[in-house]
Design a protein around this motif. Structure first.
Motif, PDB file in Angstrom:
ATOM      1  N   GLY A 200       0.901  -1.262  -0.059  1.00  0.00           N
ATOM      2  CA  GLY A 200      -0.062   0.090  -0.046  1.00  0.00           C
ATOM      3  C   GLY A 200       0.832   1.308  -0.115  1.00  0.00           C
ATOM      4  N   ARG A 201       0.273   2.226   0.430  1.00  0.00           N
ATOM      5  CA  ARG A 201       0.844   3.623   0.399  1.00  0.00           C
ATOM      6  C   ARG A 201       0.709   4.213   1.850  1.00  0.00           C
ATOM      7  N   LEU A 202       1.683   4.887   2.222  1.00  0.00           N
ATOM      8  CA  LEU A 202       1.766   5.612   3.468  1.00  0.00           C
ATOM      9  C   LEU A 202       2.005   7.169   2.955  1.00  0.00           C
ATOM     10  N   THR A 203       1.336   8.095   3.569  1.00  0.00           N
ATOM     11  CA  THR A 203       1.563   9.655   3.412  1.00  0.00           C
ATOM     12  C   THR A 203       1.500  10.368   4.739  1.00  0.00           C
ATOM     13  N   PHE A 204       2.642  11.256   4.896  1.00  0.00           N
ATOM     14  CA  PHE A 204       2.782  11.852   6.154  1.00  0.00           C
ATOM     15  C   PHE A 204       2.041  13.063   6.381  1.00  0.00           C
ATOM     16  N   THR A 205       1.346  13.273   7.481  1.00  0.00           N
ATOM     17  CA  THR A 205       0.500  14.614   7.370  1.00  0.00           C
ATOM     18  C   THR A 205       0.730  15.470   8.644  1.00  0.00           C
ATOM     19  N   SER A 206       2.199  15.259   8.952  1.00  0.00           N
ATOM     20  CA  SER A 206       2.826  16.184   9.975  1.00  0.00           C
ATOM     21  C   SER A 206       4.278  15.896  10.121  1.00  0.00           C
ATOM     22  N   GLY A 207       5.135  16.443  10.845  1.00  0.00           N
ATOM     23  CA  GLY A 207       6.438  15.999  10.921  1.00  0.00           C
ATOM     24  C   GLY A 207       7.330  16.772   9.808  1.00  0.00           C
ATOM     25  N   ALA A 208       8.683  16.267   9.979  1.00  0.00           N
ATOM     26  CA  ALA A 208       9.586  16.841   8.880  1.00  0.00           C
ATOM     27  C   ALA A 208       9.379  16.232   7.357  1.00  0.00           C
TER      28      ALA A 208
END
Length: 297
Positions: A200-208
């Motif tokens: 699958g796919r992981l997308t960051f919504t906060s952090g660097a």
């Protein structure tokens, strides 16, 4: 056919020219930069092509026919031009490239030499090299359907129709631990079966790494703690508390479509196609024929 402006044609005929090259790169998100191999900035068509940007172009290759031609653009990693983090995040992948021949005395006199797209990007310690591929590279992309056992649709697209916004296949969580680059752990995915997010796919919504996405190599669940392995490291180090959204993956197998997604009606493969053993095997006495009878040697 290129139409050369009258002023440029006259300069070429005179034998003494004042020409240079200008390049423009436009990302898919709309951001673009321009640069030139001249020693001062030039502007035309509403774009400023900057000198001293740390970017330079190589000789271009031209070929007859439909083979893919190209060139290289070399540069120094700079925050005000092309940053290493942007390359790692894939922001420059498949960006559009335009190359112009320009009279630096009068930039309004210019002619478009070629258009293409960003191919492979190779990074070194302090620089990078961008491969420019000609428009004929689009002819190398697969068209139509392949006769193969596995599905050729992408999970969640119009042909697949699985709704990846459904909470059964999508989740939000935050990092609780990991190795900082390729593996993360979280206690926010305990309700999801082991392996659901593999592929699958992981997308960051906060952090660097906010806004960056990564492909998931492996999803494991043990004692309520999920471990997510990534195929490639992200631009910045991962840290506990970084929030992300995660979407399910699919290995495109018939059984996965049936058991995980209950979506066989939209399966886009041929799971019962005969294999090589059948196609190349010998006919044996007594085996049923097409008419229900038997085949003899």
């Amino acid at each position: 056919m290129r139409i050369v402006p009258a002023g440029m044609a006259a300069a070429i005929a005179a034998g003494a020219t004042t020409f240079c090259h200008c390049w423009r790169l436009d990302r898919r998100d709309g951001f673009g930069i321009g640069f030139t191999d001249h020693d001062r900035d030039l502007a035309f068509d509403g774009v400023t092509f900057r000198a001293g940007s740390g970017l330079d172009g190589s000789d271009a290759e031209a070929v007859l026919g439909l083979a893919v031609a190209g060139a290289d653009i070399k540069g120094v990693l700079r925050s005000d031009a092309i940053a290493e983090g942007d390359i790692a995040a894939g922001l420059w992948d498949a960006a559009a490239i335009g190359v112009w021949r320009v009279d630096w005395r009068n930039p309004a006199e210019h002619v478009l030499l070629s258009r293409g797209a960003v191919g492979e990007i190779r990074r070194t310690d302090h620089g990078f090299t961008v491969e420019m591929r000609s428009l004929t590279q689009a002819l190398d992309q697969p068209r139509g359907r392949l006769y193969q056992a596995r599905c050729n649709a992408d999970l969640g697209d119009a042909r697949c129709t699985v709704d990846l916004a459904n909470s059964a296949y999508r989740a939000e969580a935050a990092i609780t631990g990991g190795d900082g680059r390729l593996a993360i752990t979280t206690d926010g995915l305990s309700a999801y079966a082991d392996g659901l997010f593999t592929g699958g796919r992981l997308t960051f919504t906060s952090g660097a790494n906010q806004g960056a996405a990564a492909a998931i190599k492996q999803h494991r669940l043990a004692e309520g703690l999920a471990t997510i392995g990534l195929w490639a490291p992200l631009p910045a180090a991962l840290a506990p508390g970084d929030a992300f959204t995660i979407a399910a993956g699919c290995d495109k197998a018939f059984t996965t479509c049936r058991d995980r997604f209950a979506n066989l009606v939209n399966f886009r493969g041929f799971p019962f196609m005969p294999g090589n053993d059948f196609a190349l095997g010998y006919i044996r006495t007594g085996e049923p024929g097409l008419d229900g009878g038997s085949l003899n040697r």
